[in-house]
Design a protein around this motif. Structure first.
Motif, PDB file in Angstrom:
ATOM      1  N   LYS A  49       0.823  -1.629  -0.059  1.00  8.83           N
ATOM      2  CA  LYS A  49      -0.081  -0.542   0.346  1.00  8.83           C
ATOM      3  C   LYS A  49       0.676   1.374   0.204  1.00  8.83           C
ATOM      4  CE  LYS A  49      -3.764  -2.358   2.385  1.00  8.83           C
ATOM      5  NZ  LYS A  49      -4.699  -2.367   1.498  1.00  8.83           N
ATOM      6  N   PHE A  50       1.912   0.717   0.743  1.00  5.75           N
ATOM      7  CA  PHE A  50       2.873   2.014   0.301  1.00  5.75           C
ATOM      8  C   PHE A  50       3.784   2.311  -1.300  1.00  5.75           C
ATOM      9  CE2 PHE A  50       3.250   1.109   4.852  1.00  5.75           C
ATOM     10  CZ  PHE A  50       2.399   2.541   5.246  1.00  5.75           C
ATOM     11  N   PHE A  51       3.737   3.697  -0.754  1.00  9.44           N
ATOM     12  CA  PHE A  51       4.762   4.169  -2.688  1.00  9.44           C
ATOM     13  C   PHE A  51       6.031   5.532  -1.745  1.00  9.44           C
ATOM     14  CE2 PHE A  51       0.550   6.232  -1.747  1.00  9.44           C
ATOM     15  CZ  PHE A  51       0.545   7.959  -3.077  1.00  9.44           C
ATOM     16  N   ILE A  52       6.333   5.816  -2.831  1.00 12.20           N
ATOM     17  CA  ILE A  52       7.230   6.840  -2.735  1.00 12.20           C
ATOM     18  C   ILE A  52       6.866   7.801  -3.977  1.00 12.20           C
ATOM     19  CG2 ILE A  52       8.864   6.451  -1.199  1.00 12.20           C
ATOM     20  CD1 ILE A  52      10.387   5.269  -3.089  1.00 12.20           C
ATOM     21  N   ILE A  53       6.894   9.162  -3.691  1.00 10.63           N
ATOM     22  CA  ILE A  53       6.579  10.390  -5.007  1.00 10.63           C
ATOM     23  C   ILE A  53       8.227  10.905  -5.180  1.00 10.63           C
ATOM     24  CG2 ILE A  53       5.940  12.616  -5.902  1.00 10.63           C
ATOM     25  CD1 ILE A  53       3.563  11.334  -4.412  1.00 10.63           C
ATOM     26  N   ASP A  54       9.337  11.326  -5.851  1.00  8.44           N
ATOM     27  CA  ASP A  54      10.242  12.842  -5.888  1.00  8.44           C
ATOM     28  C   ASP A  54      10.202  13.333  -5.798  1.00  8.44           C
ATOM     29  OD1 ASP A  54      12.725  13.731  -6.652  1.00  8.44           O
ATOM     30  OD2 ASP A  54      13.113  12.294  -8.317  1.00  8.44           O
ATOM     31  N   SER A  55      10.657  13.615  -5.199  1.00  4.93           N
ATOM     32  CA  SER A  55      10.029  15.815  -4.939  1.00  4.93           C
ATOM     33  C   SER A  55      11.198  16.756  -6.216  1.00  4.93           C
ATOM     34  CB  SER A  55       9.850  16.459  -3.486  1.00  4.93           C
ATOM     35  OG  SER A  55      11.535  16.601  -2.740  1.00  4.93           O
ATOM     36  N   PHE A  94      13.134  12.190  -0.960  1.00  2.00           N
ATOM     37  CA  PHE A  94      11.015  11.624  -1.665  1.00  2.00           C
ATOM     38  C   PHE A  94       9.936  11.433  -0.488  1.00  2.00           C
ATOM     39  CE2 PHE A  94      14.293   8.453  -3.449  1.00  2.00           C
ATOM     40  CZ  PHE A  94      13.000   8.406  -4.896  1.00  2.00           C
ATOM     41  N   ILE A  95       8.843  11.445  -0.618  1.00  2.00           N
ATOM     42  CA  ILE A  95       7.545  11.851   0.052  1.00  2.00           C
ATOM     43  C   ILE A  95       6.933  10.479   0.440  1.00  2.00           C
ATOM     44  CG2 ILE A  95       5.296  12.838   0.327  1.00  2.00           C
ATOM     45  CD1 ILE A  95       6.415  15.429  -1.224  1.00  2.00           C
TER      46      ILE A  95
END
Length: 305
Positions: free
Chosen positions: A173-179, A276-277
């Motif tokens: 369910k988790f992911f990371i977003i590149d800011s 990352f967020i």
């Protein structure tokens, strides 16, 4: 030198909370890793890394750490570099992996050579790793490099470390977003430490943020999916209310939209300020619009080595 690699880490919960007695839950992230190496051919990248390692070692020599500095100096002279794919200043533990590599290579009794980790003095290892990592951030709990060293999920609570089981269903369910913004860990840790000297802010931080973060860990470890979703939403809202200065300005609207729509919830990944967020969703179909505009990585495919 035989190169041994160490994974990145993702701090699922507990960023900054550990500064004031909160829990922390961290997992290894094998998509990225790094290890010490003496390259056969010198490159601009390896020479730059070697110079940074020299500076790191000079600071280390003033610390109370039991490392084989004779061997370190020899390898540095031979051009040793840290060969890493871990993005720098992105909250994935690039310094933790480097510290773990140094400890493993140059500590006389390599803990990874021991079969039964539960017989180890984990707190002593953690304190040694904290001293090494403090050379980068000014202050360290030693928790991040410990996760990188053993490449195992770990829980930190009440000043104790516990190996925990990997909950694969929740990881999906988790992911990371590149800011697309680098973050300076020391800057944001120092900012938090300064704010925590204010009684009102410290009280709010303990009563709101730490409580919300600790409850998420309880739900994660208790395998309560419905409860975890509700509690991550509460943590995301608390972060937006209390620690908004740690959220990149360009992501504040996106952060609030996730809470409003219940399509996803965002939280800090590490110290904040960029990098990352970390995100959470109970339905990947809800992320289609988000994926068109942002670089998103699901983490479940890379948490198991």
């Amino acid at each position: 030198m035989i190169k041994q690699t160490f994974p990145a880490k993702i701090l699922l919960f507990g960023e900054h909370a550990v500064l004031k007695g909160g829990k922390a839950l961290s997992i290894p992230y094998h998509k990225y890793s790094g290890g010490l190496d003496i390259p056969n051919n010198s490159t601009i990248k390896s020479r730059k890394s070697n110079a940074l390692l020299k500076a790191f070692v000079e600071i280390l020599k003033s610390k109370n750490v039991n490392l084989n500095f004779k061997k370190i100096d020899h390898d540095i002279h031979c051009g040793m570099a840290f060969d890493s794919s871990i993005p720098l200043n992105y909250g994935l533990g690039s310094s933790g992996a480097l510290v773990a590599a140094f400890y493993s290579e140059y500590f006389d009794n390599n803990p990874r050579d021991i079969d039964n980790w539960y017989d180890l003095d984990i707190k002593n290892i953690q304190s040694q790793l904290a001293i090494l990592e403090s050379c980068f951030h000014g202050q360290s709990s030693g928790f991040d490099p410990l996760v990188c060293l053993f490449a195992e999920p770990m829980l930190y609570q009440n000043q104790e470390i516990e190996f925990v089981s990997q909950n694969q269903s929740f990881n999906e369910k988790f992911f990371i977003i590149d800011s697309e913004l680098q973050s300076n860990t020391q800057k944001w840790v120092n900012k938090m430490m300064a704010l925590l000297k204010n009684f009102t802010f410290e009280s709010q931080f303990k009563e709101q943020f730490i409580v919300a973060s600790d409850l998420c860990i309880d739900s994660f470890l208790g395998s309560n999916a419905h409860q975890l979703t509700k509690r991550i939403k509460a943590l995301s809202q608390t972060t937006l209310n209390l620690l908004d200065f740690l959220i990149p300005e360009s992501f504040k609207s996106l952060w609030g939209k996730g809470i409003e729509t219940d399509n996803y919830y965002l939280k800090l990944c590490g110290s904040g300020g960029g990098g990352f967020i970390l995100g959470y969703t109970d339905d990947w179909n809800k992320l289609k619009a988000l994926q068109r505009n942002y670089k998103i990585e699901p983490i479940f495919s890379s948490v198991i080595h």
